[in-house]
Design a protein around this motif. Structure first.
Motif, PDB file in Angstrom:
ATOM      1  N   PRO A 286       0.834  -1.212   0.000  1.00 30.56           N
ATOM      2  CA  PRO A 286       0.000   0.000   0.000  1.00 30.56           C
ATOM      3  C   PRO A 286       0.864   1.256   0.000  1.00 30.56           C
ATOM      4  O   PRO A 286       2.074   1.196   0.264  1.00 30.56           O
ATOM      5  N   PRO A 287       0.270   2.415  -0.302  1.00 28.31           N
ATOM      6  CA  PRO A 287       1.019   3.669  -0.146  1.00 28.31           C
ATOM      7  C   PRO A 287       1.543   3.775   1.277  1.00 28.31           C
ATOM      8  O   PRO A 287       0.857   3.411   2.232  1.00 28.31           O
ATOM      9  N   TRP A 288       2.757   4.277   1.422  1.00 28.45           N
ATOM     10  CA  TRP A 288       3.450   4.171   2.701  1.00 28.45           C
ATOM     11  C   TRP A 288       3.181   5.307   3.671  1.00 28.45           C
ATOM     12  O   TRP A 288       3.456   5.174   4.860  1.00 28.45           O
ATOM     13  N   LEU A 289       2.656   6.430   3.218  1.00 28.97           N
ATOM     14  CA  LEU A 289       2.495   7.587   4.094  1.00 28.97           C
ATOM     15  C   LEU A 289       1.015   7.874   4.351  1.00 28.97           C
ATOM     16  O   LEU A 289       0.254   8.096   3.400  1.00 28.97           O
ATOM     17  N   PRO A 290       0.581   7.867   5.622  1.00 26.40           N
ATOM     18  CA  PRO A 290      -0.826   8.124   5.940  1.00 26.40           C
ATOM     19  C   PRO A 290      -1.141   9.613   5.936  1.00 26.40           C
ATOM     20  O   PRO A 290      -1.294  10.245   6.986  1.00 26.40           O
ATOM     21  N   ALA A 291      -1.221  10.180   4.755  1.00 28.85           N
ATOM     22  CA  ALA A 291      -1.536  11.597   4.601  1.00 28.85           C
ATOM     23  C   ALA A 291      -2.459  11.747   3.404  1.00 28.85           C
ATOM     24  O   ALA A 291      -2.573  10.851   2.567  1.00 28.85           O
ATOM     25  N   ARG A 292      -3.104  12.898   3.329  1.00 26.86           N
ATOM     26  CA  ARG A 292      -4.065  13.135   2.251  1.00 26.86           C
ATOM     27  C   ARG A 292      -3.341  13.492   0.961  1.00 26.86           C
ATOM     28  O   ARG A 292      -2.527  14.418   0.946  1.00 26.86           O
ATOM     29  N   PRO A 293      -3.613  12.773  -0.128  1.00 25.73           N
ATOM     30  CA  PRO A 293      -2.989  13.153  -1.405  1.00 25.73           C
ATOM     31  C   PRO A 293      -3.560  14.480  -1.881  1.00 25.73           C
ATOM     32  O   PRO A 293      -4.757  14.744  -1.760  1.00 25.73           O
ATOM     33  N   SER A 294      -2.688  15.335  -2.408  1.00 25.76           N
ATOM     34  CA  SER A 294      -3.141  16.639  -2.897  1.00 25.76           C
ATOM     35  C   SER A 294      -3.577  16.576  -4.351  1.00 25.76           C
ATOM     36  O   SER A 294      -4.080  17.551  -4.888  1.00 25.76           O
ATOM     37  N   SER A 295      -3.380  15.428  -4.992  1.00 26.21           N
ATOM     38  CA  SER A 295      -3.797  15.252  -6.376  1.00 26.21           C
ATOM     39  C   SER A 295      -3.980  13.766  -6.638  1.00 26.21           C
ATOM     40  O   SER A 295      -3.439  12.930  -5.909  1.00 26.21           O
ATOM     41  N   PRO A 296      -4.767  13.402  -7.665  1.00 31.78           N
ATOM     42  CA  PRO A 296      -4.978  11.977  -7.961  1.00 31.78           C
ATOM     43  C   PRO A 296      -3.676  11.224  -8.200  1.00 31.78           C
ATOM     44  O   PRO A 296      -3.563  10.046  -7.835  1.00 31.78           O
ATOM     45  N   ILE A 297      -2.691  11.884  -8.777  1.00 22.14           N
ATOM     46  CA  ILE A 297      -1.452  11.191  -9.113  1.00 22.14           C
ATOM     47  C   ILE A 297      -0.625  10.852  -7.873  1.00 22.14           C
ATOM     48  O   ILE A 297       0.316  10.061  -7.934  1.00 22.14           O
ATOM     49  N   GLU A 298      -0.967  11.459  -6.716  1.00 20.33           N
ATOM     50  CA  GLU A 298      -0.243  11.180  -5.472  1.00 20.33           C
ATOM     51  C   GLU A 298      -0.812  10.002  -4.699  1.00 20.33           C
ATOM     52  O   GLU A 298      -0.284   9.649  -3.636  1.00 20.33           O
ATOM     53  N   ARG A 299      -1.853   9.384  -5.205  1.00 22.48           N
ATOM     54  CA  ARG A 299      -2.492   8.301  -4.447  1.00 22.48           C
ATOM     55  C   ARG A 299      -1.611   7.069  -4.307  1.00 22.48           C
ATOM     56  O   ARG A 299      -1.868   6.207  -3.464  1.00 22.48           O
ATOM     57  N   ALA A 300      -0.572   6.956  -5.137  1.00 22.25           N
ATOM     58  CA  ALA A 300       0.359   5.839  -4.997  1.00 22.25           C
ATOM     59  C   ALA A 300       1.325   6.047  -3.842  1.00 22.25           C
ATOM     60  O   ALA A 300       1.991   5.104  -3.422  1.00 22.25           O
ATOM     61  N   VAL A 301       1.384   7.273  -3.316  1.00 27.37           N
ATOM     62  CA  VAL A 301       2.323   7.597  -2.242  1.00 27.37           C
ATOM     63  C   VAL A 301       1.603   7.822  -0.919  1.00 27.37           C
ATOM     64  O   VAL A 301       2.090   7.409   0.140  1.00 27.37           O
ATOM     65  N   TYR A 302       0.419   8.467  -0.968  1.00 29.93           N
ATOM     66  CA  TYR A 302      -0.287   8.853   0.255  1.00 29.93           C
ATOM     67  C   TYR A 302      -1.581   8.059   0.410  1.00 29.93           C
ATOM     68  O   TYR A 302      -2.374   7.965  -0.523  1.00 29.93           O
ATOM     69  N   ASP A 303      -1.758   7.495   1.598  1.00 32.12           N
ATOM     70  CA  ASP A 303      -2.913   6.662   1.940  1.00 32.12           C
ATOM     71  C   ASP A 303      -3.663   7.355   3.075  1.00 32.12           C
ATOM     72  O   ASP A 303      -3.345   7.159   4.252  1.00 32.12           O
ATOM     73  N   GLU A 304      -4.631   8.198   2.714  1.00 32.02           N
ATOM     74  CA  GLU A 304      -5.334   9.011   3.711  1.00 32.02           C
ATOM     75  C   GLU A 304      -5.995   8.138   4.767  1.00 32.02           C
ATOM     76  O   GLU A 304      -6.733   7.202   4.449  1.00 32.02           O
ATOM     77  N   GLU A 305      -5.680   8.453   6.043  1.00 31.39           N
ATOM     78  CA  GLU A 305      -6.216   7.717   7.194  1.00 31.39           C
ATOM     79  C   GLU A 305      -5.900   6.220   7.112  1.00 31.39           C
ATOM     80  O   GLU A 305      -6.600   5.410   7.693  1.00 31.39           O
ATOM     81  N   SER A 306      -4.847   5.868   6.369  1.00 26.38           N
ATOM     82  CA  SER A 306      -4.415   4.466   6.220  1.00 26.38           C
ATOM     83  C   SER A 306      -5.552   3.572   5.724  1.00 26.38           C
ATOM     84  O   SER A 306      -5.659   2.411   6.111  1.00 26.38           O
ATOM     85  N   ARG A 307      -6.376   4.118   4.828  1.00 34.85           N
ATOM     86  CA  ARG A 307      -7.544   3.365   4.366  1.00 34.85           C
ATOM     87  C   ARG A 307      -7.162   2.044   3.716  1.00 34.85           C
ATOM     88  O   ARG A 307      -7.722   0.995   4.021  1.00 34.85           O
ATOM     89  N   MET A 308      -6.182   2.072   2.811  1.00 34.09           N
ATOM     90  CA  MET A 308      -5.817   0.838   2.121  1.00 34.09           C
ATOM     91  C   MET A 308      -5.105  -0.125   3.064  1.00 34.09           C
ATOM     92  O   MET A 308      -5.368  -1.338   3.047  1.00 34.09           O
ATOM     93  N   LEU A 309      -4.211   0.398   3.889  1.00 36.75           N
ATOM     94  CA  LEU A 309      -3.496  -0.451   4.843  1.00 36.75           C
ATOM     95  C   LEU A 309      -4.467  -1.164   5.770  1.00 36.75           C
ATOM     96  O   LEU A 309      -4.405  -2.395   5.941  1.00 36.75           O
ATOM     97  N   LEU A 310      -5.372  -0.412   6.380  1.00 37.75           N
ATOM     98  CA  LEU A 310      -6.322  -1.013   7.314  1.00 37.75           C
ATOM     99  C   LEU A 310      -7.323  -1.915   6.600  1.00 37.75           C
ATOM    100  O   LEU A 310      -7.729  -2.954   7.130  1.00 37.75           O
ATOM    101  N   GLY A 311      -7.725  -1.533   5.395  1.00 37.72           N
ATOM    102  CA  GLY A 311      -8.633  -2.385   4.628  1.00 37.72           C
ATOM    103  C   GLY A 311      -8.008  -3.730   4.316  1.00 37.72           C
ATOM    104  O   GLY A 311      -8.668  -4.778   4.383  1.00 37.72           O
ATOM    105  N   TYR A 312      -6.721  -3.700   3.973  1.00 34.23           N
ATOM    106  CA  TYR A 312      -6.009  -4.950   3.704  1.00 34.23           C
ATOM    107  C   TYR A 312      -5.911  -5.803   4.966  1.00 34.23           C
ATOM    108  O   TYR A 312      -6.231  -7.002   4.953  1.00 34.23           O
ATOM    109  N   LEU A 313      -5.479  -5.209   6.071  1.00 37.19           N
ATOM    110  CA  LEU A 313      -5.324  -5.972   7.305  1.00 37.19           C
ATOM    111  C   LEU A 313      -6.657  -6.546   7.779  1.00 37.19           C
ATOM    112  O   LEU A 313      -6.746  -7.730   8.135  1.00 37.19           O
ATOM    113  N   ASN A 314      -7.699  -5.724   7.760  1.00 34.09           N
ATOM    114  CA  ASN A 314      -8.994  -6.167   8.291  1.00 34.09           C
ATOM    115  C   ASN A 314      -9.689  -7.197   7.400  1.00 34.09           C
ATOM    116  O   ASN A 314     -10.530  -7.948   7.871  1.00 34.09           O
TER     117      ASN A 314
END
Length: 395
Positions: A286-314
């Motif tokens: 998943p994207p490694w930094l739990p911060a809000r992406p400022s543009s669509p192209i940043e979604r590979a780097v920023y995972d707002e509120e760790s949504r993908m990380l937590l979704g994967y774990l849960n």
């Protein structure tokens, strides 16, 4: 669709389709600029929020963009002295988290100023300017097939697209896929490129879980370019189900797997995280930094509120076969920046009903890790990328 409007040299109102890879709205004020526009004037207007639609020689537009970059990078002697004094005062030094947020603010300001220099595009994506290169194929790869109307986009976006076009043609060598020439991944524009090889090496050497599954199946969650799916197939896994939600990523992964002759062994699916069913191995980077992406192209780097990380774990326990493993590939850069603690990560793993059965670590080798001028140098120097081997906690 967003429209951008301006007044042409004859005083007539003109509008065109607005294109922005950062997802920014069209500028409210647009002025015409050409070879007579000075860099100081352009810089002042851009800082004030005025966009400049270029009407002159294309090469001069590139030179103007470079001049804007130099002005953004220029540090006055007074500011240098102030920074040096602050560096001596430990109490005045910003925390890693403050440094991260300041860095992002500076990046956003830089993007706004540099993004103010605009270019016109004809309906066929040609640029109606003197000495303009043929960028039609790069535009098609980023925007899709030719549109029916003229459009406007920033020169900065165009340079990103043409650079990505060259990477797509040349490809990126991935040693974890084996010997050349059958080890190249061709990233698409807007899809995260596998330039950081340390995490690919971890996936290539981690011990595979032994589940007894006759047709050994793995899931690759958030496949991107498809590189991890390809590495898994190279490890003699029978079949990989690779998922993503980004249309560019889905097309990119399918293309790369076809190039590598692996398309029959990998199913590329449009899915939010998991496909249906269970697997012996479920991999996620998943994207490694739990911060809000400022543009669509940043979604590979920023995972707002760790949504993908937590979704994967849960969701992992519901998609693993008995004795199967989930491999979480994650940098600890967020920990060094104060954005997430190790205790919080371990708590999320435990709350998902999982246990850690092993971990492989690697130090990043990318240039920023050894660049003392990088604003986040201290955190990058300490960074470690890990492959966490997770299993379902036995009741």
């Amino acid at each position: 669709m967003n429209q951008i409007s301006w007044t042409d040299a004859e005083g007539q109102a003109v509008s065109a389709l607005w294109r922005s890879e950062r997802g920014t709205p069209p500028p409210k004020r647009v002025v015409l600029a050409d070879d007579s526009t000075s860099a100081d004037t352009a810089y002042r207007l851009a800082c004030e929020g005025t966009a400049l639609l270029w009407c002159g020689d294309f090469n001069n537009a590139r030179q103007l963009l470079q001049a804007l970059m130099r002005r953004l990078d220029k540090v006055s002697p007074a500011k240098e002295a102030k920074v040096a004094k602050a560096a001596k005062d430990v109490a005045a030094a910003p925390s890693p988290t403050e440094a991260f947020h300041r860095h992002r603010q500076a990046q956003a300001q830089r993007a706004r100023v540099l993004g103010a220099l605009l270019l016109p595009f004809a309906a066929d994506y040609s640029i109606p300017l003197r000495r303009a290169p043929d960028v039609r194929q790069a535009c098609i790869e980023a925007w899709g097939e030719e549109g029916a109307v003229a459009s406007v986009a920033s020169l900065r976006d165009l340079l990103g697209m043409t650079g990505a076009h060259e990477w797509r043609k040349k490809g990126v060598e991935v040693p974890a896929l084996g010997a050349a020439p059958h080890n190249r991944i061709h990233p698409y524009y807007g899809v995260f490129s596998p330039l950081r090889g340390e995490y690919l090496g971890l996936v290539a050497r981690a011990p595979l879980p032994k589940t007894g599954q006759v047709l050994y199946v793995a899931f690759d969650i958030g496949t991107g370019t498809g590189v991890l799916a390809a590495v898994l197939i190279r490890r003699q896994i029978d079949h990989v189900m690779a998922t993503d939600q980004d249309p560019r990523a889905l097309a990119c992964a399918q293309d790369n797997l076809t190039r590598l002759g692996l398309a029959a062994q990998v199913s590329v699916q449009n899915a939010d995280l998991f496909p249906e069913g269970r697997a012996s191995l479920v991999v996620c980077n998943p994207p490694w930094l739990p911060a809000r992406p400022s543009s669509p192209i940043e979604r590979a780097v920023y995972d707002e509120e760790s949504r993908m990380l937590l979704g994967y774990l849960n969701g992992l326990a519901a998609h693993l076969l008995p004795k199967g493993e989930g491999w979480l590939i994650l940098s600890d850069l967020a920990e060094h920046l104060g954005l997430r603690s190790r205790d919080a990560l371990l708590a999320a793993i435990a709350q998902a009903g999982l246990q850690v059965v092993g971990r492989l670590d690697a130090k990043p080798q990318h240039p920023k890790a050894t660049d003392p001028s990088d604003p986040l140098h201290a955190a990058r120097m300490a960074e470690v990328t890990s492959l966490w081997r997770l299993r379902v906690l036995k009741p």
